[in-house]
Design a protein around this motif. Structure first.
Motif, short mmCIF file in Angstrom:
data_model
loop_
_atom_site.label_atom_id
_atom_site.label_comp_id
_atom_site.label_asym_id
_atom_site.label_seq_id
_atom_site.Cartn_x
_atom_site.Cartn_y
_atom_site.Cartn_z
N SER A 10 24.57 30.10 69.14
CA SER A 10 24.29 28.92 68.31
C SER A 10 23.85 29.37 66.93
CB SER A 10 23.25 28.00 68.96
OG SER A 10 22.05 28.67 69.19
N PHE B 292 22.54 28.11 62.80
CA PHE B 292 21.83 27.10 62.01
C PHE B 292 21.67 27.58 60.58
CE2 PHE B 292 20.42 24.66 65.69
CZ PHE B 292 20.41 25.60 66.70
N TYR C 14 18.59 27.05 57.77
CA TYR C 14 17.24 26.56 57.52
C TYR C 14 16.96 26.69 56.03
CZ TYR C 14 15.64 26.06 62.35
OH TYR C 14 15.46 25.63 63.65
N GLU D 134 6.75 26.79 55.82
CA GLU D 134 7.53 27.21 56.98
C GLU D 134 8.99 26.82 56.82
OE1 GLU D 134 5.41 24.73 56.86
OE2 GLU D 134 6.02 23.06 58.17
N PRO D 135 9.91 27.51 57.52
CA PRO D 135 11.32 27.11 57.49
C PRO D 135 11.51 25.73 58.12
CG PRO D 135 11.07 29.33 58.40
CD PRO D 135 9.70 28.73 58.33
N LEU E 53 14.68 22.96 59.40
CA LEU E 53 16.09 22.86 59.72
C LEU E 53 16.84 22.08 58.65
CD1 LEU E 53 18.41 23.22 61.82
CD2 LEU E 53 17.84 20.90 62.58
N ASN F 235 21.55 32.64 67.08
CA ASN F 235 20.85 32.71 68.37
C ASN F 235 21.72 33.33 69.45
OD1 ASN F 235 18.30 31.46 68.00
ND2 ASN F 235 19.28 29.47 67.94
N PHE G 105 17.55 37.15 75.19
CA PHE G 105 17.72 36.18 74.11
C PHE G 105 17.09 36.71 72.83
CE2 PHE G 105 18.57 31.98 72.61
CZ PHE G 105 17.67 31.82 71.57
N PRO H 294 16.00 27.34 74.95
CA PRO H 294 16.42 28.46 74.11
C PRO H 294 17.75 28.17 73.42
CG PRO H 294 15.65 29.26 76.23
CD PRO H 294 15.70 27.77 76.34
N GLY H 295 17.83 28.54 72.15
CA GLY H 295 19.08 28.38 71.42
C GLY H 295 19.22 27.05 70.73
N GLU H 296 18.33 26.12 71.00
CA GLU H 296 18.41 24.82 70.35
C GLU H 296 17.56 24.81 69.07
OE1 GLU H 296 19.59 22.15 74.20
OE2 GLU H 296 17.95 21.49 72.93
N THR H 297 17.60 23.72 68.35
CA THR H 297 16.88 23.61 67.09
C THR H 297 15.41 23.95 67.28
OG1 THR H 297 18.38 21.90 66.33
CG2 THR H 297 16.25 22.07 65.21
N GLN H 298 14.91 24.81 66.42
CA GLN H 298 13.51 25.20 66.47
C GLN H 298 12.72 24.48 65.38
OE1 GLN H 298 12.74 29.51 67.30
NE2 GLN H 298 14.94 29.67 66.99
N TYR H 299 11.52 24.07 65.74
CA TYR H 299 10.62 23.40 64.80
C TYR H 299 9.42 24.32 64.58
CZ TYR H 299 13.62 19.50 65.80
OH TYR H 299 14.74 18.71 65.94
N PHE H 300 9.17 24.63 63.33
CA PHE H 300 8.18 25.64 62.99
C PHE H 300 6.82 25.04 62.67
CE2 PHE H 300 10.29 29.74 62.61
CZ PHE H 300 11.61 29.37 62.73
N GLY H 301 5.78 25.79 63.01
CA GLY H 301 4.45 25.48 62.54
C GLY H 301 4.26 26.05 61.14
#
Lengths: 111, 110
Positions: free
Chosen positions: A32, A34, A36, A43-44, A46, A91, A97, B95-102
């Motif tokens: 996958s 993306f 960002y 922070e990054p 999406l 990813n 992973f 895992p592998g999906e959109t990540q949201y960051f702190g």
């Protein structure tokens, strides 16, 4: 060779310009992809997911070419607020992973 | 959203540090990253349903835990000067999906 490579930048463009960002990845098992955006000292966030069929969101278009292991992002009609660092993200892979970020390409949009 | 604590931290070489993260509600996956100035985030490891699911090129003195209440922590032992960086936590459904960051924790090692 880095696992994910981006144009080093920075890109300096006038408002209204079209800007293209390029990214290549080395692991053909990657799953996958993306783009960002990261503003200075933040922070990054999406921007877009990237698919082989292409993905468009307003002024932004992202494309994936699995055969060439290449990802692109096009910004049309650049705005001052587009000034940021653009990060390519890959990813997956083999042997556990991983998420690999490119080093980022800095964009400056000038009035 | 994703929250992290503390915001800033100063430690000396050889000390140990624990950084904390609270994931977005319902997310099963948390990843930790180290970001040096002018670089992209470097993947430290990922936890999925409380188990380590993947690891980047970081030594064993970087360790982590994921708790049942959507929180997680990153532990770093025997701090070195090069550990000075922004540490980011990100959560995703899988895992592998959109990540949201702190917002990150900025660690300075003196």
């Amino acid at each position: 060779r880095k696992e994910v490579e981006q144009d080093p930048g920075p890109f300096n463009v006038p408002e209204g310009a079209t800007v293209a960002f390029n990214c290549t990845y080395s692991n053909s098992a990657s799953q996958s992809f993306f783009w960002y955006r990261q503003d200075c000292r933040k922070e990054p966030k999406l921007l877009m997911s990237v698919y082989s069929s292409g993905n468009e969101d307003g002024r932004f278009t992202a494309q994936l070419n699995r055969a060439s292991q290449y990802i692109s992002l096009l910004i049309r009609d650049s705005k001052l607020s587009d000034s940021a660092t653009y990060l390519c993200v890959v990813n997956g892979g083999t042997g556990g992973f991983k998420t690999i970020f490119g080093a980022g390409t800095r964009l400056f949009v000038k009035a | 959203g994703v929250t992290q604590s503390p915001t800033h931290l100063i430690k000396t070489r050889g000390q140990q540090v624990t950084l904390r993260c609270s994931s977005q509600s319902g997310h099963n996956t948390v990843s930790w990253y180290q970001q040096a100035l002018g670089q992209g985030p470097q993947f430290i490891f990922q936890y999925y349903r409380k188990e380590e699911n993947g690891r980047g090129n970081f030594p064993p003195r970087f360790s982590g835990l994921q708790f049942p209440n959507d929180s997680s922590e990153l532990n770093v032992n025997a701090l070195e000067l090069d550990d000075s960086a922004l540490y980011l936590c990100a959560s995703s459904l899988f895992p592998g999906e959109t990540q949201y960051f702190g917002p990150g924790t900025r660690l300075t090692v003196l």
